[in-house]
Design a protein around this motif. Structure first.
Motif, mmCIF file in Angstrom:
data_model
loop_
_atom_site.group_PDB
_atom_site.id
_atom_site.type_symbol
_atom_site.label_atom_id
_atom_site.label_comp_id
_atom_site.label_asym_id
_atom_site.label_seq_id
_atom_site.Cartn_x
_atom_site.Cartn_y
_atom_site.Cartn_z
ATOM 1 N N LYS A 133 6.882 -45.873 -15.458
ATOM 2 C CA LYS A 133 6.473 -44.752 -14.686
ATOM 3 C C LYS A 133 5.393 -44.077 -15.362
ATOM 4 C CE LYS A 133 7.937 -40.776 -12.154
ATOM 5 N NZ LYS A 133 9.005 -39.670 -11.754
ATOM 6 N N ILE A 134 4.349 -44.049 -14.567
ATOM 7 C CA ILE A 134 3.024 -43.316 -15.202
ATOM 8 C C ILE A 134 3.160 -41.784 -14.646
ATOM 9 C CG2 ILE A 134 0.368 -43.407 -15.317
ATOM 10 C CD1 ILE A 134 0.672 -46.371 -14.541
ATOM 11 N N GLU A 135 2.783 -40.989 -15.698
ATOM 12 C CA GLU A 135 2.923 -39.489 -15.583
ATOM 13 C C GLU A 135 1.551 -39.183 -15.033
ATOM 14 O OE1 GLU A 135 5.498 -37.697 -15.786
ATOM 15 O OE2 GLU A 135 6.618 -39.212 -16.611
ATOM 16 N N GLN A 172 -0.757 -37.004 -15.912
ATOM 17 C CA GLN A 172 -1.636 -36.702 -17.159
ATOM 18 C C GLN A 172 -2.347 -38.397 -17.517
ATOM 19 O OE1 GLN A 172 0.353 -35.022 -20.461
ATOM 20 N NE2 GLN A 172 0.031 -33.112 -19.666
ATOM 21 N N GLU A 173 -1.387 -39.371 -17.529
ATOM 22 C CA GLU A 173 -2.138 -40.664 -17.674
ATOM 23 C C GLU A 173 -2.936 -41.171 -16.426
ATOM 24 O OE1 GLU A 173 0.936 -43.611 -19.253
ATOM 25 O OE2 GLU A 173 2.082 -41.773 -19.446
ATOM 26 N N LEU A 174 -2.239 -40.752 -15.391
ATOM 27 C CA LEU A 174 -3.225 -41.110 -14.165
ATOM 28 C C LEU A 174 -4.740 -40.631 -14.034
ATOM 29 C CD1 LEU A 174 -0.562 -40.722 -11.308
ATOM 30 C CD2 LEU A 174 -1.596 -42.773 -11.946
ATOM 31 N N GLU A 175 -4.873 -39.508 -14.567
ATOM 32 C CA GLU A 175 -6.350 -38.846 -14.584
ATOM 33 C C GLU A 175 -7.161 -39.498 -15.571
ATOM 34 O OE1 GLU A 175 -5.537 -34.836 -15.960
ATOM 35 O OE2 GLU A 175 -4.823 -34.386 -13.960
ATOM 36 N N LYS A 176 -6.634 -40.404 -16.577
ATOM 37 C CA LYS A 176 -7.432 -41.189 -17.590
ATOM 38 C C LYS A 176 -7.798 -42.672 -16.904
ATOM 39 C CE LYS A 176 -4.783 -39.084 -21.418
ATOM 40 N NZ LYS A 176 -4.157 -39.280 -22.598
ATOM 41 N N ILE A 177 -7.026 -43.151 -15.750
ATOM 42 C CA ILE A 177 -7.420 -44.341 -15.293
ATOM 43 C C ILE A 177 -8.667 -44.314 -14.587
ATOM 44 C CG2 ILE A 177 -6.785 -46.025 -13.675
ATOM 45 C CD1 ILE A 177 -3.802 -45.116 -14.359
ATOM 46 N N ASN A 178 -9.741 -45.224 -15.030
ATOM 47 C CA ASN A 178 -10.752 -45.006 -14.116
ATOM 48 C C ASN A 178 -11.032 -46.649 -13.295
ATOM 49 O OD1 ASN A 178 -11.956 -42.846 -15.317
ATOM 50 N ND2 ASN A 178 -12.724 -43.874 -17.211
ATOM 51 N N GLY A 179 -11.501 -46.499 -12.207
ATOM 52 C CA GLY A 179 -11.477 -47.572 -11.189
ATOM 53 C C GLY A 179 -12.852 -48.394 -11.514
#
Length: 51
Positions: free
Chosen positions: A3-5, A7-14
């Motif tokens: 499960k992605i938190e 805070q980790e979602l904000e670091k993901i770049n498309g």
């Protein structure tokens, strides 16, 4: 699965920006080649307006 938190979602770049840039470069190269081929055809095989 992990499960992605939030805070980790904000670091993901498309990668959509890089795909868009590649598409723009391909479109520009294609457009320039069409224009150059039209100019070359006009010089090598000129025709009248009504032909």
């Amino acid at each position: 699965m992990k499960k992605i938190e939030e805070q980790e979602l904000e670091k993901i770049n498309g990668g959509s920006a890089s795909v868009g840039m590649v598409g723009a470069i391909i479109l520009a190269v294609t457009s320039v080649s069409i224009i150059i081929s039209g100019i070359f055809k006009g010089y090598t095989n000129p025709r009248g307006c009504n032909e």
